[in-house]
Design a protein around this motif. Sequence first.
Motif, mmCIF file in Angstrom:
data_model
loop_
_atom_site.group_PDB
_atom_site.id
_atom_site.type_symbol
_atom_site.label_atom_id
_atom_site.label_comp_id
_atom_site.label_asym_id
_atom_site.label_seq_id
_atom_site.Cartn_x
_atom_site.Cartn_y
_atom_site.Cartn_z
ATOM 1 N N ALA A 86 0.894 -1.158 0.015
ATOM 2 C CA ALA A 86 -0.098 -0.053 -0.054
ATOM 3 C C ALA A 86 0.628 1.421 -0.011
ATOM 4 O O ALA A 86 0.472 2.309 -0.379
ATOM 5 N N SER A 87 2.082 1.292 0.496
ATOM 6 C CA SER A 87 2.820 2.344 0.434
ATOM 7 C C SER A 87 4.269 2.099 -0.483
ATOM 8 O O SER A 87 5.039 0.866 -0.227
ATOM 9 N N ALA A 88 4.977 3.199 -1.049
ATOM 10 C CA ALA A 88 5.925 2.814 -1.799
ATOM 11 C C ALA A 88 7.225 2.931 -0.942
ATOM 12 O O ALA A 88 8.154 1.976 -1.235
ATOM 13 N N VAL A 89 6.970 3.644 0.425
ATOM 14 C CA VAL A 89 8.310 3.449 1.555
ATOM 15 C C VAL A 89 8.313 1.842 1.631
ATOM 16 O O VAL A 89 9.422 1.457 1.910
ATOM 17 N N ASN A 90 6.952 1.387 1.882
ATOM 18 C CA ASN A 90 7.147 -0.209 2.680
ATOM 19 C C ASN A 90 7.705 -1.017 1.433
ATOM 20 O O ASN A 90 8.540 -2.016 1.887
ATOM 21 N N ALA A 91 7.375 -0.746 0.202
ATOM 22 C CA ALA A 91 7.887 -1.530 -0.935
ATOM 23 C C ALA A 91 9.455 -1.639 -1.098
ATOM 24 O O ALA A 91 9.915 -2.575 -1.286
ATOM 25 N N THR A 112 7.722 7.763 -10.239
ATOM 26 C CA THR A 112 6.589 7.770 -9.243
ATOM 27 C C THR A 112 6.957 7.268 -8.138
ATOM 28 O O THR A 112 6.481 7.749 -7.032
ATOM 29 N N THR A 113 7.613 6.019 -7.972
ATOM 30 C CA THR A 113 8.074 5.849 -6.798
ATOM 31 C C THR A 113 9.206 6.655 -5.905
ATOM 32 O O THR A 113 9.159 6.859 -4.716
#
Length: 575
Positions: free
Chosen positions: A68-73, A140-141
């Motif tokens: 749900a989050s780019a930071v988590n990914a 975008t990330t």
Amino acid sequence: MTDEQIQRRLAAVMAADVVGYSRLMERDEAGTLAALMVRRKQVLLPLVDKQHGRVFKVIGDGVMVEFASAVNALQCAIDLQHEMETANAALSEDLHIVLRIGINLGDVMVEGSDLYGEGVNIAARLEATAEPGGILISGTTYDHVRNKIAVGFEDLGARPMKNIVEPVRVYRVFSTPRVVVAASKPIPGRPTIAVLPFTNMSSDPEQEFFADGLAEDLITDLSKVPGLFVIARHSSFAYKQRSIDVCAVARDLGVRYVLEGSVRRAATRVRINAQLIDATDHSHLWADRFDRDLADIFQLQDEVVGKIVSALSGVLPVAVTSGTRRAASLDAYDLFVRGRVLVTQSPESNRAAPPLLEEAIQLDPGFADAHAWLAMSHHFAWAYWLDAAENHPFLALTAARRAVALDPENAVGHAVLGDVLIYDGKPEEGAAELAMTLRINPNHADAWAFQGQLKAFEGNAIEGIRDLRNALCLNPHPPGWYYWLLGLAQYAAGRYADAVETLRHEATHKLGSQRILAASLARLGHMDEARAEAEQFLASNPDFSINHWANTQPFRHEADRQHFVDGYAQAGLPR
């Protein structure tokens, strides 16, 4: 599915894939599958769960994860690469499982538990172009993770991607070290040695050639000792003029023993200091200093080899050395070592080699090594460096035949004669010469590479790949043309993804092998990338045509030739 039924959402998608999966499966299919299962269960899934992600697709050696989050990914990707590196540390390098990762934040379409659409496709495209052990993210990330995770980013610019309308801005994450995927390691239980370049202690920097020549000749001589595995010159000399730790070099090259030394040449005298080190405990098996008249240098070479073999007698099956025919003239030898080093460096350096080698031959017409390397220079000029053929094939054949006539045990002469004969449409004679080379010198990495290429031309590309990996084992830091031939064999075997991985190596990427890279990308359906590589290749080789190339290639089966022709045409190269 109607438009009303389509569900959409914004998601960060991480795509991860195993580098060199085909190589691992070929080596040990059951073991590889079991290892991947363990890594997935013990490494991947706990990290995904920690960052609140969800695996939505597993395809062979690849996995797709939604966050749900780019930071988590990105945090998951960084942790995953570090954990994979830790898990690999306990394994031999040829068993390492290395990942490429791509991450994109974008709109995705939902169907049950699966996701698809452009947001997923961009992540997959990024993963496919990431370096081994690396992470690429989309613009975008990047916009959502910059300044939120303590890593660096390198802007690689906007890149076109297959089936994506607009170019995608790409960033490389450099929190993790670049990974080198090794081909293999030396045969266990076999004594292994590397001869490092000798330090030039003379006041004259021109004597660097002399010091290098002595070390290279020792490599050649030791390579002929039965039962001894000897690393090729190109890999040993990768450490030249570097501050090194002998044990670290031994680990890098996969050897137990290391020979290092120094040379001082002044007027009519020469002094050589040499020591043989067991890298397992850093003990000195042998060390000596030789002060001699320069006129005795060739006898001194034989003496040093004998001393080394004697020191290793406890681990060698037969502690004997074979005779080597030396130059009769020291002046000829000086010219020879200056010319030899130029042949395989680059097209430009190779053009400077023949005058030096020809002058050496004028001074010593019976100097077989000079004839052999002159043959190698002419052969490489047109077969690998893509110079105009002119008289190169004839001159290569003439010089190679002269070398083996002067010295039937000259491995370089037999090796280049074999490859020349293969390109001359005589594959059986060429194969016999390569077999002779490997009988004389089983450690002749170039001959293993030539033989691997021959097998690809003969329609046996899988065996060719094995021979080329053996060449890389003997020469783990090889010249670029090794990757060229391996990529050729991988393409011939239909292993296009492996060929792309090999041919993107910086040592070969911008050479003539770029046309095979373009064809491989085209076969994978990456048409924008294929055409870009083809255009770059043509910029450097404007006279290239598929038909001319096809007429010069020694394929046994027409279908194999057509396989390359079709790939080149698909990539946009001119007929």
